[in-house]
Design a protein around this motif. Structure first.
Motif, short mmCIF file in Angstrom:
data_model
loop_
_atom_site.label_atom_id
_atom_site.label_comp_id
_atom_site.label_asym_id
_atom_site.label_seq_id
_atom_site.Cartn_x
_atom_site.Cartn_y
_atom_site.Cartn_z
N GLY A 143 -12.54 1.43 -4.62
CA GLY A 143 -12.94 2.78 -5.32
C GLY A 143 -12.17 3.00 -6.13
O GLY A 143 -11.90 3.99 -6.59
N CYS A 144 -11.22 1.93 -6.79
CA CYS A 144 -10.17 2.28 -7.92
C CYS A 144 -10.61 2.41 -9.28
O CYS A 144 -11.70 1.69 -9.78
CB CYS A 144 -9.36 1.27 -7.79
SG CYS A 144 -8.48 0.97 -6.31
N THR A 145 -10.13 3.32 -9.87
CA THR A 145 -10.63 3.56 -11.35
C THR A 145 -10.33 2.52 -12.35
O THR A 145 -11.11 2.32 -13.36
CB THR A 145 -9.84 4.86 -11.87
OG1 THR A 145 -8.63 4.77 -11.74
CG2 THR A 145 -10.51 6.06 -11.08
N GLU A 146 -9.48 1.57 -12.07
CA GLU A 146 -9.19 0.50 -12.84
C GLU A 146 -8.46 -0.55 -11.79
O GLU A 146 -8.35 -0.25 -10.60
CB GLU A 146 -8.41 0.70 -13.91
CG GLU A 146 -7.23 1.25 -13.83
CD GLU A 146 -6.41 1.57 -15.15
OE1 GLU A 146 -5.78 0.51 -15.57
OE2 GLU A 146 -6.47 2.63 -15.41
N ASP A 147 -8.30 -1.69 -12.48
CA ASP A 147 -7.71 -2.94 -11.75
C ASP A 147 -6.43 -2.51 -11.16
O ASP A 147 -5.41 -2.14 -12.02
CB ASP A 147 -7.74 -3.95 -12.65
CG ASP A 147 -6.90 -5.09 -11.84
OD1 ASP A 147 -7.31 -5.22 -10.60
OD2 ASP A 147 -6.21 -6.00 -12.38
N SER A 148 -5.99 -2.37 -9.78
CA SER A 148 -4.82 -1.95 -9.43
C SER A 148 -4.02 -3.13 -9.26
O SER A 148 -3.59 -3.59 -7.95
CB SER A 148 -4.98 -1.13 -8.23
OG SER A 148 -5.65 -1.85 -7.24
N SER A 149 -3.49 -4.00 -10.20
CA SER A 149 -2.95 -5.28 -10.03
C SER A 149 -1.58 -5.07 -9.14
O SER A 149 -1.12 -5.94 -8.82
CB SER A 149 -2.78 -6.00 -11.23
OG SER A 149 -1.98 -5.09 -12.09
N ILE A 150 -1.09 -3.83 -9.36
CA ILE A 150 0.31 -3.73 -8.60
C ILE A 150 0.26 -3.58 -7.19
O ILE A 150 1.16 -3.90 -6.54
CB ILE A 150 0.84 -2.35 -9.25
CG1 ILE A 150 2.19 -2.36 -8.55
CG2 ILE A 150 -0.12 -1.24 -8.70
CD1 ILE A 150 3.01 -1.03 -9.19
N LEU A 151 -1.28 -3.34 -6.66
CA LEU A 151 -1.59 -3.10 -5.10
C LEU A 151 -2.60 -3.96 -4.76
O LEU A 151 -3.74 -3.50 -5.55
CB LEU A 151 -1.34 -1.89 -4.80
CG LEU A 151 -1.15 -1.47 -3.40
CD1 LEU A 151 0.41 -2.03 -2.85
CD2 LEU A 151 -1.15 0.17 -3.20
N SER A 152 -2.84 -5.01 -3.72
CA SER A 152 -4.14 -5.65 -3.51
C SER A 152 -4.29 -5.42 -2.00
O SER A 152 -3.32 -5.52 -1.37
CB SER A 152 -3.88 -6.98 -4.05
OG SER A 152 -3.72 -7.07 -5.31
N GLN A 153 -5.61 -5.26 -1.63
CA GLN A 153 -6.10 -5.44 -0.53
C GLN A 153 -5.72 -6.69 0.39
O GLN A 153 -5.86 -7.79 -0.47
CB GLN A 153 -7.52 -5.04 -0.32
CG GLN A 153 -8.09 -5.13 1.08
CD GLN A 153 -9.50 -4.39 0.88
OE1 GLN A 153 -9.89 -3.33 0.48
NE2 GLN A 153 -10.37 -5.29 1.48
N GLY A 154 -5.51 -6.58 1.54
CA GLY A 154 -5.10 -7.99 2.35
C GLY A 154 -3.69 -8.40 2.07
O GLY A 154 -3.35 -9.58 2.61
N ILE A 155 -2.70 -7.86 1.29
CA ILE A 155 -1.39 -8.30 1.22
C ILE A 155 -0.47 -7.69 2.21
O ILE A 155 -0.46 -6.31 2.15
CB ILE A 155 -0.94 -7.92 -0.13
CG1 ILE A 155 -2.01 -8.68 -1.41
CG2 ILE A 155 0.53 -8.54 -0.41
CD1 ILE A 155 -1.82 -10.12 -1.09
N LYS A 156 0.37 -8.23 2.95
CA LYS A 156 1.49 -7.88 3.71
C LYS A 156 2.73 -7.29 3.01
O LYS A 156 2.87 -7.87 1.74
CB LYS A 156 1.90 -8.79 4.70
CG LYS A 156 0.81 -9.02 5.71
CD LYS A 156 1.02 -10.17 6.85
CE LYS A 156 -0.10 -10.66 7.55
NZ LYS A 156 0.22 -11.49 8.60
#
Length: 203
Positions: A143-156
């Motif tokens: 539900g991000c307002t724009e691409d949150s390339s600094i933080l991604s789902q599934g990354i440890k």
């Protein structure tokens, strides 16, 4: 075991618990002490937005080109820095606290970056950080307002002494001098910028 030691340090029973920020009638930013159930109180910075009466918890603040975030995985687990309202004060509340807060109750995540000195603001409607056994993985980010390339789902989460990057041959934590949720889209220039992370409890 480091996590067990941390839990032993913070475990205390109390009759009342407050694990959220509360509105401040006079100040926009204020330091408050909160308590996750069965833990001792710890300090956070709370930001009251008068127009919406929302109260945000600042969990991470790094200044431009900072050298104060090259910590071990154990230090990131506990948290570090000077938790205060002054803009020059850098800190992180800790992976374990952030996990417990977001796992127990629904939260939004707000990401503030300052590329080339200009504010970039990203709001994500749902954010959950996994446990230590899950590598403090970003379990939910949507539900991000724009691409949150600094933080991604599934990354440890990775540090120089515990690396979980998708490419084990590139230790970005060592190269960049800080811990983060690294993936192929995260750029050096982005992480060199000033970064602030805030969470907003939704219930």
């Amino acid at each position: 075991m480091e996590l067990e030691h941390l839990k032993a340090q913070i475990t205390k029973s109390t009759t009342q618990t407050e694990d959220r920020c509360h509105p401040s009638p006079n100040e926009k930013f204020v330091a408050q002490e909160i308590q996750i159930p069965d833990s001792e109180f710890f300090k956070v910075v709370c930001h009251t937005k008068k127009s919406t009466e929302s109260v945000y918890m600042m969990v991470y603040r790094k200044l431009y080109n900072s050298s104060k975030f090259n910590h071990t995985f154990e230090e990131y687990t506990r948290g570090f820095g000077n938790v205060g309202v002054m803009q020059k004060e850098e800190f992180f509340i800790g992976l374990e606290k952030l996990h417990l807060l977001t796992e127990r109750n629904p939260h939004e995540l707000w990401i503030f970056m300052y590329p080339s000195g200009h504010l970039k603001e990203i709001r994500c409607e749902n954010f959950v950080l996994g446990s230590q056994s899950e590598g403090y993985m970003v379990k939910t980010l949507n539900g991000c307002t724009e691409d949150s390339s600094i933080l991604s789902q599934g990354i440890k989460f990775s540090t120089f002494n515990r690396y979980e990057d998708e490419n084990p041959l590139q230790n970005k934590a060592t190269k960049l001098g800080l811990g983060w949720w690294f993936d192929s889209r995260v750029k050096r220039s982005t992480l060199n910028d000033a970064i602030v992370l805030k969470i907003l409890r939704k219930n």
